[in-house]
Design an enzyme around this catalytic site. Structure first.
Site, PDB file in Angstrom:
ATOM      1  N   ASP A   1      85.830  26.047  32.255  1.00  0.00           N
ATOM      2  CA  ASP A   1      84.718  25.098  32.115  1.00  0.00           C
ATOM      3  C   ASP A   1      83.359  25.784  32.035  1.00  0.00           C
ATOM      4  O   ASP A   1      82.382  25.151  31.647  1.00  0.00           O
ATOM      5  CB  ASP A   1      84.705  24.124  33.293  1.00  0.00           C
ATOM      6  CG  ASP A   1      85.898  23.183  33.301  1.00  0.00           C
ATOM      7  OD1 ASP A   1      86.572  23.084  32.256  1.00  0.00           O
ATOM      8  OD2 ASP A   1      86.155  22.563  34.343  1.00  0.00           O
TER       9      ASP A   1
ATOM     10  N   ARG B   1      88.027  10.178   7.217  1.00  0.00           N
ATOM     11  CA  ARG B   1      88.449   9.582   8.480  1.00  0.00           C
ATOM     12  C   ARG B   1      87.567  10.086   9.620  1.00  0.00           C
ATOM     13  O   ARG B   1      86.967  11.142   9.542  1.00  0.00           O
ATOM     14  CB  ARG B   1      89.909   9.959   8.725  1.00  0.00           C
ATOM     15  CG  ARG B   1      90.548   9.397   9.963  1.00  0.00           C
ATOM     16  CD  ARG B   1      92.024   9.776   9.990  1.00  0.00           C
ATOM     17  NE  ARG B   1      92.804   9.018   9.024  1.00  0.00           N
ATOM     18  CZ  ARG B   1      94.010   9.363   8.586  1.00  0.00           C
ATOM     19  NH1 ARG B   1      94.565  10.487   9.018  1.00  0.00           N
ATOM     20  NH2 ARG B   1      94.652   8.611   7.729  1.00  0.00           N
TER      21      ARG B   1
ATOM     22  N   ASN C   1      74.033  46.988  15.053  1.00  0.00           N
ATOM     23  CA  ASN C   1      73.189  48.188  15.076  1.00  0.00           C
ATOM     24  C   ASN C   1      71.740  47.891  14.723  1.00  0.00           C
ATOM     25  O   ASN C   1      71.039  48.755  14.190  1.00  0.00           O
ATOM     26  CB  ASN C   1      73.735  49.218  14.092  1.00  0.00           C
ATOM     27  CG  ASN C   1      73.663  48.739  12.641  1.00  0.00           C
ATOM     28  OD1 ASN C   1      73.637  47.538  12.381  1.00  0.00           O
ATOM     29  ND2 ASN C   1      73.622  49.676  11.700  1.00  0.00           N
TER      30      ASN C   1
ATOM     31  N   MET D   1      85.153  50.173  11.695  1.00  0.00           N
ATOM     32  CA  MET D   1      83.891  50.318  10.979  1.00  0.00           C
ATOM     33  C   MET D   1      82.756  50.464  11.991  1.00  0.00           C
ATOM     34  O   MET D   1      82.984  50.491  13.197  1.00  0.00           O
ATOM     35  CB  MET D   1      83.670  49.111  10.057  1.00  0.00           C
ATOM     36  CG  MET D   1      84.701  49.016   8.940  1.00  0.00           C
ATOM     37  SD  MET D   1      84.497  47.542   7.889  1.00  0.00           S
ATOM     38  CE  MET D   1      83.116  48.046   6.873  1.00  0.00           C
TER      39      MET D   1
ATOM     40  N   GLN E   1      85.175  42.531   8.126  1.00  0.00           N
ATOM     41  CA  GLN E   1      84.075  41.713   7.625  1.00  0.00           C
ATOM     42  C   GLN E   1      84.530  40.328   7.195  1.00  0.00           C
ATOM     43  O   GLN E   1      83.696  39.470   6.884  1.00  0.00           O
ATOM     44  CB  GLN E   1      83.410  42.395   6.430  1.00  0.00           C
ATOM     45  CG  GLN E   1      82.613  43.633   6.788  1.00  0.00           C
ATOM     46  CD  GLN E   1      81.893  44.211   5.584  1.00  0.00           C
ATOM     47  OE1 GLN E   1      82.511  44.519   4.562  1.00  0.00           O
ATOM     48  NE2 GLN E   1      80.585  44.351   5.683  1.00  0.00           N
TER      49      GLN E   1
END
Length: 775
Positions: free
Chosen positions: A188, A223, A555, A595, A686
Site C-alpha cells: 500500500d 466500453r 547520465n 548499455m 531501449q
C-alpha cells in the site's frame, strides 16, 4: 570490519530541506562494524510483499559478511512464540536464488499469541535460548508496533522469566536489551515518513499491466471499466496507477469527492468521449468513501455509469494478484539496500539505542523513529474518519497532493479561458530513445492545453525544427500515448551544427514558437545549451526553454533519475533472470553486458537487483590485479560446489578488457570447472512499454516544466532551465550551469548517488569465507 554508513535521523514530519533530509550511504562514515559474537534474528510479519526476500537475503548476507551469526524466524512472530524449528540458524547459501521470488521465503503470520504478554514472554525465552538479542523485522505498522512493544517490555520480560526459573540470571544479564531495526513491507505504500515501502512498486506493476490490458479491450468495444485496487486507508496505488494507466477518474480515501461527485464524474467521462476517447476507466481504492463516510464501491460506480451514461460497464477487482509475481527491479535493489542498512543498524546498536524504521527518502537511506512513524501512519485513517481530509493529505506528503492535482488536470478535458492570443509551445525529442518519451509528450500537451497554451509537436528532433516539421497537437491527438514505447514525434541524435542555427531561428519565427520544451538525452541537452549560448547572435533563441531528462543511461545533469532508466533496468533484470534460469542445469559463468556508455547505472543496479557476484564499471575501471582476484575467486567457489557465477559489465567499463576478453580469460583459467557464456543485451534495453515509475516520473517532471514555461511566458522572461529529480524533489537548474555539473569527457554527472551502493554489492556477494556461496 566494514564501515557503517552514518545515516541521518530526523522527525518524519520535518519539512524537506535541500541536503538535510538524509545523507548518502558513503557521505559520512561512522565507526567500523564488527558482528563477531553477535546473533541476530530476522522475520517477516503481516501481509506479504514482493521484495521481502531481497531484504531477508541482504540482511542475512550482510550480517554474515560482518561476522555475526544469523537466525531466520519462520512464520513471523509465531515462530518466536513456538520456538523449536521456528527459529533456525541460516548460512550464506540458505538465502541464495531468492531475489526473483515473490512472497517471503521464511513465511509470514498474523500471530494472536504474540499480542498477549505470555506469548511475548515465550518469544523472549526462545530468543535467549539461542543468544539472540537483535531483531530485524520486515512488516507493516502492526508488526512494527509489536516490535517496539517487545523492545520496551524486554527488561520486564527477562525479570519475570528469571523469577519463574525459566532462564538463568546469567543469561538475562548477558542480554539486558533488545536491539531492533524495522523495514516496512507493504504494497500500500502507507508508512508516513518514507518515499516507498517494500512491495509497492511491484504491486503498481501488476495494476498497470492489468489496466493496459483492460484499456485495449475497452477501446475495442467503446466500453467503460471500473477497476478496484487495494488500499484501505491509502490511495497511493489508486492514484499512481490512474496516472500511469492514463485513466479517467480516481477515487481515493484521503481525498473523498465532494457531494454530487457522481454528476461530475459522469460529466467528465462524457467530455472525454467527446474529445475522442473510445474507453473510460475509473480506478477505485478499496477504502474509498464519500464526504459523509459512506463507502464508494466499484459496484456502485458501475451502476452509476450504466444508469447515467447508458454505457456497458464492467468491474475488475484485482485482489491479491497485486501481491503476487516477481518483484520489480526497484523492489530488488531498494530492498537489498534496506536489508543491508538494517543489518548495520542492529549490529552497531547499543542497549540505549532507540528503535528505528529504515526507509528510503530521496534516493537515500534514512532512519525514522519507529514509534513516531507508526503513530503518524495511524493518524491518516483517524483523520479520514473524523473528516479532516486536509490533514490526511498533508501526512501523505507534498508530492502526493501534487500528483492528485496533476491527475485531475490531465484527465479532465480543459475549458481554459485565455486573455489574448494563446502562447505557442513546441515539444521536441532529441538524443537516444528512452521509454516514457510518449508519456512525457502526452503530459506536456494536456497540461499545456489546460493552461491555455497551443501545443505544437516538432517531428524528428532538431533537424525537424530546422526543416519546419511543426504541427499543432490537440487533446485527442495524444490519446493512448501513456503506455506506448518509442517516440511518436520521432527522435534524432543530431546536435545542431553552427550552419543550421540560422534555419532553426527562422523556423522558430515562422511557426511563432514562444517557448520550447526539449525531452531527451545528452544530445538534447547539448543542443539546448548551444541555442542558449547563441542567443546574442540569433534573437529568435531568446525564448523560454526547458529540458526534461529522458535517457536509459541515467547520465544527465541536475537530475538523479532520468525517464526511461527504470524501464531499461527492469529489462536488464528480466534478462538476467532468464539467463540464470537457462544456466540452472549446468556449471556456468555468465558475463552480461549492459548499455550506458561511460555511466554504470544500469550495470550496478542491474547487478544488484539480479544477484551478480561481480560488477565492472568504467567509474572504477578494471585492473589486472582485479582480474587475477576474480579468477581465483571463480576457481575456489566452483571447486566448492558453485553452479553459477554472474558478472555484469558496463559497455565502456574498459577499452582494453573487453567483453570478449573477460569471457575468454574466465574460460581459459577455469579449465573443466565450468563453461563460460556471454550475453550482450543491446538495444532491447531501449524498447518496450514504459514502466509505471517512468510514466509517473515523466508526468511529474513535465508538469513542473510546463509550469516553468508558463511562469516565464507570463513574466516576459526567456530563462533556459533543466528540470530534474534531486533527493526526491523536482528542481530547476539554469542551463548555464550544465557543463559545471558534468564530466564532459565521459558524459556523466560528476556526482552520481548510486555509486554509494557499491559496498552493498560486495556485502551480499562476497562471504567472509570465499569458498562458500552456492547460487
Amino acid at each position: 570490519m566494514e564501515q557503517v554508513p552514518h545515516i541521518v535521523t530526523e522527525p518524519i514530519d520535518a519539512p524537506p530541506q535541500p541536503g538535510a533530509e538524509t545523507v548518502s550511504a558513503q557521505e559520512v562514515l561512522g565507526t567500523p562494524v564488527d558482528g563477531t559474537g553477535k546473533r541476530i534474528g530476522i522475520l517477516t510479519s503481516g501481509g506479504d510483499a514482493q521484495g521481502m526476500n531481497a531484504a531477508v537475503r541482504a540482511a542475512v548476507r550482510t550480517a554474515l559478511h560482518l561476522g555475526a551469526e544469523v537466525f531466520a524466524i519462520y512464520e513471523g512472530y509465531q515462530g518466536m512464540v513456538d520456538g523449536g524449528d521456528g527459529i533456525r540458524q541460516v548460512g550464506w547459501d540458505d538465502v541464495g536464488n531468492v531475489l526473483h521470488r515473490g512472497g517471503t521465503m521464511i513465511g509470514t503470520f498474523r500471530s494472536k499469541d504474540f499480542r498477549e504478554r505470555e506469548g511475548r514472554m515465550a518469544a523472549a525465552r526462545h530468543l535467549l535460548e539461542r543468544g539472540i538479542d537483535r531483531l530485524v523485522v520486515i512488516g507493516g505498522d502492526g508488526s512494527l508496533s509489536g516490535l517496539d512493544l517487545f523492545r520496551a517490555e524486554w527488561p520486564e520480560l527477562l525479570a519475570d522469566l528469571v523469577a519463574a526459573g525459566r532462564v538463568t540470571r546469567e543469561t538475562a544479564d548477558a542480554h539486558p536489551a533488545l536491539m531492533i531495526a524495522g523495514l516496512v513491507g507493504s504494497i500500500d505504500n502507507d508508512l508516513v515518513g518514507t518515499d516507498m515501502t517494500i512491495g509497492a512498486d511491484s504491486a503498481l506493476h501488476r495494476i498497470v499491466d492489468a489496466i493496459d490490458a483492460i484499456a485495449s479491450t475497452a477501446a475495442s468495444h467503446q466500453r467503460s471499466f471500473v477497476v478496484e485496487v487495494m488500499g484501505r486507508h491509502c490511495g497511493y496505488l489508486t492514484l499512481m496507477s490512474a496516472i500511469a494507466g492514463g485513466c479517467d477518474y480516481a477515487l481515493i480515501p484521503e481525498h473523498p469527492p465532494a457531494d454530487g461527485w457522481e454528476d461530475r464524474m459522469c460529466a467528465e467521462l462524457r467530455r472525454g468521449r467527446q474529445a475522442g476517447r473510445r474507453d473510460s476507466i475509473v480506478v477505485v481504492a478499496e477504502g474509498a468513501q464519500d464526504r459523509s463516510g459512506a463507502p464508494i464501491t466499484a459496484a456502485y460506480v458501475r451502476e452509476t455509469l450504466e444508469q447515467r451514461l447508458g454505457e456497458d460497464t464492467r468491474v475488475t477487482i484485482l485482489g491479491h494478484v497485486q501481491r503476487g509475481g516477481r518483484p520489480s527491479a526497484f523492489d530488488r535493489w531498494a530492498s537489498t539496500w534496506l536489508g543491508h542498512a538494517a543489518a548495520h543498524e542492529v549490529l552497531s546498536a547499543t542497549a540505549d539505542t532507540e528503535g528505528h524504521v529504515i526507509g528510503i527518502r530521496g534516493n537515500r537511506i534514512a532512519r525514522v523513529p519507529l514509534v513516531q512513524a507508526v503513530e503518524r501512519t495511524r493518524e491518516v485513517p483517524a483523520a479520514i474518519e473524523r473528516g479532516d481530509y486536509d490533514r490526511a493529505m498533508t501526512l501523505r506528503g507534498g508530492s502526493f497532493t501534487e500528483m492528485t492535482q496533476i491527475f485531475t488536470e490531465m484527465s479532465e478535458p480543459p475549458t481554459p479561458h485565455v486573455d489574448g492570443e494563446p502562447r505557442r509551445i513546441g515539444i521536441l525529442h532529441a538524443g537516444g530513445l528512452a521509454p516514457g518519451m510518449n508519456t512525457a509528450a502526452r503530459a506536456a500537451v494536456r497540461l499545456g492545453i489546460d493552461r491555455g497554451h497551443t501545443m505544437l509537436g516538432i517531428r524528428g528532433g532538431f533537424p525537424g525544427l530546422r526543416d519546419g516539421k511543426v504541427s499543432e497537437l490537440s487533446w485527442a491527438d495524444v490519446e493512448g500515448w501513456t503506455a506506448l514505447g518509442g517516440a511518436e514525434l520521432g527522435i534524432r541524435r543530431s546536435v545542431p551544427e553552427i550552419e543550421h542555427l540560422y534555419s532553426i531561428g527562422r523556423s522558430l519565427e515562422e511557426h511563432r514558437l514562444d517557448a520550447l520544451l526539449v525531452i531527451g538525452g545528452w544530445n538534447a541537452y547539448q543542443g539546448t545549451h548551444l541555442l542558449w549560448q547563441e542567443r546574442d547572435r540569433y534573437p529568435a533563441f531568446r525564448i523560454p526553454i526547458v529540458c526534461v531528462p529522458a535517457s536509459i543511461d541515467n547520465n544527465l545533469p541536475a537530475s538523479e533519475l532520468a525517464i526511461g532508466a527504470d524501464t531499461a533496468l527492469n529489462v536488464v533484470v528480466d534478462s538476467i533472470d532468464r539467463i540464470k534460469q537457462s544456466a540452472s542445469a549446468r556449471r556456468r559463468c555468465f558475463v552480461v553486458e549492459t548499455m550506458g556508455r561511460y555511466c554504470g547505472y544500469l550495470a550496478l543496479m542491474g547487478g544488484l537487483a539480479g544477484g551478480a557476484e561481480r560488477v565492472y564499471l568504467h567509474e572504477e575501471g578494471i585492473t589486472l590485479d582485479d582480474l587475477q582476484r576474480d579468477v581465483a575467486r571463480l576457481r575456489a567457489s566452483f571447486d566448492h560446489g558453485r553452479r553459477l557465477f554472474l558478472a555484469v559489465r558496463n559497455e565502456r567499463a574498459s577499452e582494453q578488457y573487453t567483453m570478449d576478453f573477460l569471457a575468454r580469460l574466465f574460460d581459459q583459467e577455469g579449465g573443466e570447472r565450468y563453461d563460460v557464456r556471454q550475453a550482450v543485451l543491446g538495444h532491447v534495453q531501449q524498447g518496450g512499454d514504459p514502466s509505471p515509475f517512468d510514466r509517473v516520473l515523466a508526468t511529474r517532471l513535465v508538469a513542473h516544466a510546463v509550469d516553468l514555461l508558463t511562469e516565464e511566458l507570463t513574466a516576459g522572461g526567456d530563462a533556459a532551465q533543466l528540470v530534474g529529480l534531486v533527493r526526491g524533489r523536482v528542481r530547476s537548474t539554469p542551463v548555464a550551469r550544465m557543463h559545471d555539473l558534468m564530466d564532459l569527457v565521459h558524459r556523466r554527472p560528476r556526482d552520481q548517488w548510486w555509486l554509494d551502493l557499491r559496498p552493498v554489492v560486495t556485502a551480499v556477494s562476497e562471504p567472509a569465507d570465499q569458498s562458500s556461496s552456492l547460487i
